[in-house]
Scaffold this motif. Structure first.
Motif, PDB file in Angstrom:
ATOM      1  N   ASN A  16       0.824  -1.207   0.000  1.00 41.37           N
ATOM      2  CA  ASN A  16       0.000   0.000   0.000  1.00 41.37           C
ATOM      3  C   ASN A  16       0.858   1.257   0.000  1.00 41.37           C
ATOM      4  N   SER A  17       0.312   2.302  -0.592  1.00 43.04           N
ATOM      5  CA  SER A  17       0.868   3.643  -0.423  1.00 43.04           C
ATOM      6  C   SER A  17      -0.298   4.579  -0.126  1.00 43.04           C
ATOM      7  N   CYS A  18      -0.026   5.646   0.605  1.00 42.23           N
ATOM      8  CA  CYS A  18      -1.085   6.544   1.027  1.00 42.23           C
ATOM      9  C   CYS A  18      -0.848   7.968   0.543  1.00 42.23           C
ATOM     10  N   SER A  19      -1.849   8.547  -0.117  1.00 41.20           N
ATOM     11  CA  SER A  19      -1.831   9.980  -0.367  1.00 41.20           C
ATOM     12  C   SER A  19      -2.248  10.651   0.939  1.00 41.20           C
ATOM     13  N   VAL A  20      -1.512  11.667   1.333  1.00 40.93           N
ATOM     14  CA  VAL A  20      -1.770  12.274   2.640  1.00 40.93           C
ATOM     15  C   VAL A  20      -1.870  13.795   2.516  1.00 40.93           C
ATOM     16  N   ARG A  21      -2.400  14.416   3.568  1.00 43.34           N
ATOM     17  CA  ARG A  21      -2.487  15.866   3.662  1.00 43.34           C
ATOM     18  C   ARG A  21      -2.176  16.280   5.091  1.00 43.34           C
ATOM     19  N   LEU A  22      -1.800  17.538   5.241  1.00 43.27           N
ATOM     20  CA  LEU A  22      -1.561  18.071   6.582  1.00 43.27           C
ATOM     21  C   LEU A  22      -2.883  18.251   7.311  1.00 43.27           C
ATOM     22  N   LEU A  23      -2.796  18.522   8.584  1.00 45.28           N
ATOM     23  CA  LEU A  23      -4.007  18.672   9.386  1.00 45.28           C
ATOM     24  C   LEU A  23      -4.872  19.841   8.923  1.00 45.28           C
ATOM     25  N   ASP A  24      -4.247  20.836   8.276  1.00 49.34           N
ATOM     26  CA  ASP A  24      -5.021  21.971   7.777  1.00 49.34           C
ATOM     27  C   ASP A  24      -5.598  21.722   6.395  1.00 49.34           C
ATOM     28  N   CYS A  74       2.220   3.132   5.663  1.00 46.24           N
ATOM     29  CA  CYS A  74       0.899   2.870   5.076  1.00 46.24           C
ATOM     30  C   CYS A  74       0.706   1.363   4.985  1.00 46.24           C
ATOM     31  N   GLY A  75       0.281   0.775   6.080  1.00 41.40           N
ATOM     32  CA  GLY A  75       0.177  -0.673   6.166  1.00 41.40           C
ATOM     33  C   GLY A  75      -1.118  -1.220   5.607  1.00 41.40           C
ATOM     34  N   ALA A  76      -1.305  -2.508   5.809  1.00 39.49           N
ATOM     35  CA  ALA A  76      -2.491  -3.189   5.281  1.00 39.49           C
ATOM     36  C   ALA A  76      -3.773  -2.679   5.914  1.00 39.49           C
ATOM     37  N   THR A  77      -3.684  -2.108   7.116  1.00 39.97           N
ATOM     38  CA  THR A  77      -4.886  -1.632   7.813  1.00 39.97           C
ATOM     39  C   THR A  77      -5.114  -0.131   7.621  1.00 39.97           C
ATOM     40  N   ALA A  78      -4.311   0.516   6.787  1.00 44.22           N
ATOM     41  CA  ALA A  78      -4.454   1.967   6.601  1.00 44.22           C
ATOM     42  C   ALA A  78      -5.811   2.311   6.004  1.00 44.22           C
ATOM     43  N   ARG A  79      -6.394   3.386   6.524  1.00 42.75           N
ATOM     44  CA  ARG A  79      -7.698   3.834   6.062  1.00 42.75           C
ATOM     45  C   ARG A  79      -7.707   5.351   5.966  1.00 42.75           C
ATOM     46  N   PRO A  80      -8.520   5.931   5.066  1.00 47.81           N
ATOM     47  CA  PRO A  80      -8.647   7.392   5.015  1.00 47.81           C
ATOM     48  C   PRO A  80      -9.035   7.954   6.379  1.00 47.81           C
ATOM     49  N   GLY A  81      -8.405   9.044   6.753  1.00 44.84           N
ATOM     50  CA  GLY A  81      -8.650   9.668   8.049  1.00 44.84           C
ATOM     51  C   GLY A  81      -7.652   9.257   9.119  1.00 44.84           C
ATOM     52  N   GLN A  82      -6.902   8.199   8.866  1.00 42.45           N
ATOM     53  CA  GLN A  82      -5.899   7.742   9.834  1.00 42.45           C
ATOM     54  C   GLN A  82      -4.745   8.728   9.895  1.00 42.45           C
TER      55      GLN A  82
END
Length: 206
Positions: free
Chosen positions: A128-136, A148-156
């Motif tokens: 897996n790879s995750c597209s991410v954003r800052l808290l703002d 970004c593991g097997a259990t990664a989910r949006p919002g994590q």
């Protein structure tokens, strides 16, 4: 010395120390080549043009190989300079980025925006790879891979290391403890390239 050996390794056949002129020329060529290859790659990273820096470094290595070829240096040594110089030019930027982050990087919390599943059918492997954003809500241009593991989910929430000056992209990789540790390998390889050029010059004349 046989023709084949002279062709591959240079025609040098000194019964004593090589001439000081050749040694001096070899040192100059070696230091100039290695310095320009490494300098171009590092400068490219620090100025935001890492690909350009690597290309310039590769061209320097090829130019050095061309010069050595013109001096009748051993063809094996000429090829080694070209390959080693090119490999070093492409390897240094990644190590330089790690050094920058190890020296002044700051850990920040990011939020997973999207999870991408990469399937490697030939190896029966999923990553897996995750597209991410800052808290703002600001998007981060670099994806998270290691965390970004097997259990990664949006919002994590994940943690990435950022350069406060934005000279290098952020990462979630495990970084060396210090900048010196990150650059130890490239420094040794740069010295080896200089030595290789020096030997090629010294062995270029009988």
């Amino acid at each position: 010395m046989s023709y084949d050996r002279a062709f591959l390794w240079g025609p040098a056949n000194f019964s004593a120390r090589p001439p000081a002129r050749l040694v001096g020329e070899g040192v100059v060529v070696g230091l100039l080549t290695a310095g320009l290859v490494a300098g171009a790659a590092v400068t490219g990273v620090l100025t935001g043009f890492d690909t350009v820096g690597s290309v310039v470094g590769v061209l320097v290595g090829l130019a050095a190989a061309g010069y050595l070829f013109s001096t009748n240096a051993g063809r094996a040594l000429v090829g080694a300079v070209a390959l080693f110089g090119g490999a070093l030019a492409w390897w240094i930027p990644g190590q330089t980025a790690q050094a920058v982050l190890a020296a002044r990087g700051e850990s920040r919390t990011v939020v997973v925006a999207e999870v991408h599943v990469h399937r490697y059918e030939g190896r029966n492997y999923v990553k897996n790879s995750c597209s991410v954003r800052l808290l703002d809500g600001t998007p981060v241009p670099t994806e998270a891979w290691r965390t970004c593991g097997a259990t990664a989910r949006p919002g994590q929430h994940l943690t990435m290391v950022f350069d406060p000056e934005d000279a290098v992209p952020p990462t979630d990789r495990i970084l060396p403890a210090t900048a010196a540790e990150a650059l130890a390998g490239p420094a040794a390889a740069t010295v080896a390239l200089a030595a290789l050029c020096c030997v090629a010059v010294i062995r270029s004349q009988p």
